[in-house]
Design a protein around this motif. Structure first.
Motif, PDB file in Angstrom:
ATOM      1  N   SER A 196      -6.617  -2.678  -0.088  1.00  0.00           N
ATOM      2  CA  SER A 196      -6.391  -1.411  -0.620  1.00  0.00           C
ATOM      3  C   SER A 196      -7.070  -1.065  -2.067  1.00  0.00           C
ATOM      4  N   MET A 197      -7.036  -1.958  -2.747  1.00  0.00           N
ATOM      5  CA  MET A 197      -7.453  -1.908  -4.156  1.00  0.00           C
ATOM      6  C   MET A 197      -8.933  -1.489  -4.079  1.00  0.00           C
ATOM      7  N   PHE A 198      -9.733  -2.139  -2.981  1.00  0.00           N
ATOM      8  CA  PHE A 198     -11.251  -2.027  -3.290  1.00  0.00           C
ATOM      9  C   PHE A 198     -11.747  -1.066  -2.356  1.00  0.00           C
ATOM     10  N   ASN A 199     -10.857  -0.490  -1.461  1.00  0.00           N
ATOM     11  CA  ASN A 199     -11.405   0.745  -0.506  1.00  0.00           C
ATOM     12  C   ASN A 199     -10.766   1.946  -0.860  1.00  0.00           C
ATOM     13  N   ASP A 200     -11.304   2.876   0.073  1.00  0.00           N
ATOM     14  CA  ASP A 200     -10.804   4.258  -0.261  1.00  0.00           C
ATOM     15  C   ASP A 200      -9.343   4.251   0.514  1.00  0.00           C
TER      16      ASP A 200
ATOM     17  N   THR B 139       5.216   0.364  10.206  1.00  0.00           N
ATOM     18  CA  THR B 139       4.080   1.162  10.489  1.00  0.00           C
ATOM     19  C   THR B 139       3.911   2.150   9.151  1.00  0.00           C
ATOM     20  N   ILE B 140       5.013   3.054   8.927  1.00  0.00           N
ATOM     21  CA  ILE B 140       5.058   3.874   8.053  1.00  0.00           C
ATOM     22  C   ILE B 140       5.081   3.227   6.883  1.00  0.00           C
ATOM     23  N   THR B 141       5.879   2.211   6.405  1.00  0.00           N
ATOM     24  CA  THR B 141       6.130   1.599   5.203  1.00  0.00           C
ATOM     25  C   THR B 141       4.491   1.039   4.914  1.00  0.00           C
ATOM     26  N   LEU B 142       4.167   0.120   5.505  1.00  0.00           N
ATOM     27  CA  LEU B 142       2.697  -0.519   5.342  1.00  0.00           C
ATOM     28  C   LEU B 142       1.702   0.527   4.956  1.00  0.00           C
ATOM     29  N   LEU B 143       1.606   1.810   5.758  1.00  0.00           N
ATOM     30  CA  LEU B 143       0.991   2.764   5.712  1.00  0.00           C
ATOM     31  C   LEU B 143       0.983   3.360   4.117  1.00  0.00           C
ATOM     32  N   LEU B 144       2.146   3.624   3.676  1.00  0.00           N
ATOM     33  CA  LEU B 144       2.454   4.197   2.509  1.00  0.00           C
ATOM     34  C   LEU B 144       2.139   3.304   1.584  1.00  0.00           C
ATOM     35  N   VAL B 145       2.479   1.926   1.641  1.00  0.00           N
ATOM     36  CA  VAL B 145       1.967   1.023   0.564  1.00  0.00           C
ATOM     37  C   VAL B 145       0.500   1.040   0.332  1.00  0.00           C
ATOM     38  N   CYS B 146      -0.328   0.978   1.397  1.00  0.00           N
ATOM     39  CA  CYS B 146      -1.567   0.931   1.394  1.00  0.00           C
ATOM     40  C   CYS B 146      -2.231   2.150   0.748  1.00  0.00           C
ATOM     41  N   VAL B 147      -1.780   3.192   1.123  1.00  0.00           N
ATOM     42  CA  VAL B 147      -2.426   4.431   0.763  1.00  0.00           C
ATOM     43  C   VAL B 147      -1.888   4.812  -0.726  1.00  0.00           C
ATOM     44  N   GLY B 148      -0.615   4.366  -1.022  1.00  0.00           N
ATOM     45  CA  GLY B 148      -0.333   4.207  -2.472  1.00  0.00           C
ATOM     46  C   GLY B 148      -0.932   3.423  -3.264  1.00  0.00           C
TER      47      GLY B 148
ATOM     48  N   SER C 102      -4.869   2.608  -7.502  1.00  0.00           N
ATOM     49  CA  SER C 102      -5.922   1.722  -8.170  1.00  0.00           C
ATOM     50  C   SER C 102      -7.048   2.470  -8.615  1.00  0.00           C
ATOM     51  N   LYS C 103      -7.328   3.729  -7.728  1.00  0.00           N
ATOM     52  CA  LYS C 103      -8.345   4.535  -8.087  1.00  0.00           C
ATOM     53  C   LYS C 103      -8.211   5.496  -9.254  1.00  0.00           C
ATOM     54  N   TYR C 104      -6.826   5.920  -9.463  1.00  0.00           N
ATOM     55  CA  TYR C 104      -6.621   6.774 -10.579  1.00  0.00           C
ATOM     56  C   TYR C 104      -5.957   6.343 -11.860  1.00  0.00           C
ATOM     57  N   LEU C 105      -5.243   5.295 -11.719  1.00  0.00           N
ATOM     58  CA  LEU C 105      -4.329   4.986 -12.737  1.00  0.00           C
ATOM     59  C   LEU C 105      -4.822   3.259 -13.310  1.00  0.00           C
TER      60      LEU C 105
ATOM     61  N   SER D  58      -3.841  -5.992 -12.584  1.00  0.00           N
ATOM     62  CA  SER D  58      -3.418  -4.924 -11.806  1.00  0.00           C
ATOM     63  C   SER D  58      -3.189  -5.253 -10.237  1.00  0.00           C
ATOM     64  N   ALA D  59      -3.714  -6.336  -9.822  1.00  0.00           N
ATOM     65  CA  ALA D  59      -3.606  -6.815  -8.498  1.00  0.00           C
ATOM     66  C   ALA D  59      -2.432  -7.296  -8.231  1.00  0.00           C
ATOM     67  N   ILE D  60      -1.762  -8.031  -9.328  1.00  0.00           N
ATOM     68  CA  ILE D  60      -0.541  -8.940  -9.441  1.00  0.00           C
ATOM     69  C   ILE D  60       0.463  -7.659  -9.502  1.00  0.00           C
ATOM     70  N   VAL D  61       0.380  -6.775 -10.501  1.00  0.00           N
ATOM     71  CA  VAL D  61       1.665  -5.586 -10.754  1.00  0.00           C
ATOM     72  C   VAL D  61       1.410  -4.774  -9.395  1.00  0.00           C
ATOM     73  N   LEU D  62       0.312  -4.446  -8.820  1.00  0.00           N
ATOM     74  CA  LEU D  62       0.246  -3.699  -7.413  1.00  0.00           C
ATOM     75  C   LEU D  62       0.963  -4.303  -6.295  1.00  0.00           C
ATOM     76  N   SER D  63       0.720  -5.804  -6.328  1.00  0.00           N
ATOM     77  CA  SER D  63       1.442  -6.568  -5.276  1.00  0.00           C
ATOM     78  C   SER D  63       2.817  -6.526  -5.463  1.00  0.00           C
ATOM     79  N   VAL D  64       3.175  -6.740  -6.819  1.00  0.00           N
ATOM     80  CA  VAL D  64       4.878  -6.745  -6.883  1.00  0.00           C
ATOM     81  C   VAL D  64       5.392  -5.266  -6.617  1.00  0.00           C
ATOM     82  N   LEU D  65       4.730  -4.468  -7.029  1.00  0.00           N
ATOM     83  CA  LEU D  65       5.460  -3.082  -6.760  1.00  0.00           C
ATOM     84  C   LEU D  65       5.453  -2.808  -5.242  1.00  0.00           C
ATOM     85  N   GLY D  66       4.280  -3.193  -4.488  1.00  0.00           N
ATOM     86  CA  GLY D  66       4.285  -2.657  -3.004  1.00  0.00           C
ATOM     87  C   GLY D  66       5.220  -3.658  -2.456  1.00  0.00           C
ATOM     88  N   ASN D  67       5.598  -5.047  -2.775  1.00  0.00           N
ATOM     89  CA  ASN D  67       6.595  -5.855  -2.138  1.00  0.00           C
ATOM     90  C   ASN D  67       8.085  -5.446  -2.672  1.00  0.00           C
ATOM     91  N   ALA D  68       8.168  -4.749  -3.701  1.00  0.00           N
ATOM     92  CA  ALA D  68       9.623  -4.178  -4.262  1.00  0.00           C
ATOM     93  C   ALA D  68       9.755  -3.192  -3.562  1.00  0.00           C
TER      94      ALA D  68
END
Length: 135
Positions: free
Chosen positions: A50-54, A81-90, A95-98, A105-115
């Motif tokens: 998700s970090m490298f795609n739209d 389905t809903i949770t992984l969709l929200l994690v990917c879009v989030g 990664s696109k705007y912040l 940032s990959a490590i931080v986003l992975s930890v935030l997604g897991n949390a």
């Protein structure tokens, strides 16, 4: 906006990596685990994808992988389905705007997604689901 497949080889590689991780997680393959707790390998991979795609490809991949996980898990229907969709879009939005796209940032986003995933799973499966009356 129309979703176009730019490179079918790249799509095949992504699909094979996700399928391999899915099979490794849900079969009896030897994965590093502590007692019965094993890591959910799809979340860091979905974060990296998700970090490298739209947002649209991330949404589609999150929904498809969530549906695959829902087909074999004991979680309530459509939870993954809903949770992984929200994690990917989030992750894609963040990664696109912040964040810049780098290893930190990959490590931080992975930890935030897991949390987010595990806190939401705890809330749905253990905190609120037992309180609902079973019809």
């Amino acid at each position: 906006m129309i979703f176009h497949i730019k490179n079918p080889v790249r799509l095949a590689i992504h699909f094979s990596v996700f399928a391999l991780l899915f099979l490794l997680h849900f079969t009896g393959a030897p994965i590093v685990s502590i007692r019965s707790a094993s890591p959910f390998l799809l979340l860091p991979m979905l974060t990296a994808y998700s970090m490298f795609n739209d947002e649209l490809p991330s949404c589609i991949v999150g929904a498809v992988m969530g549906a695959c996980v829902d087909s074999v898990s004991a979680s309530p229907g459509c939870f993954n389905t809903i949770t992984l969709l929200l994690v990917c879009v989030g992750t894609s939005f963040i990664s696109k705007y912040l964040f810049n796209i780098n290893a930190r940032s990959a490590i931080v986003l992975s930890v935030l997604g897991n949390a987010f995933y595990y806190i939401l799973k705890w809330l749905v499966c253990y905190a609120f689901l037992p309180l609902l009356p079973i019809a």
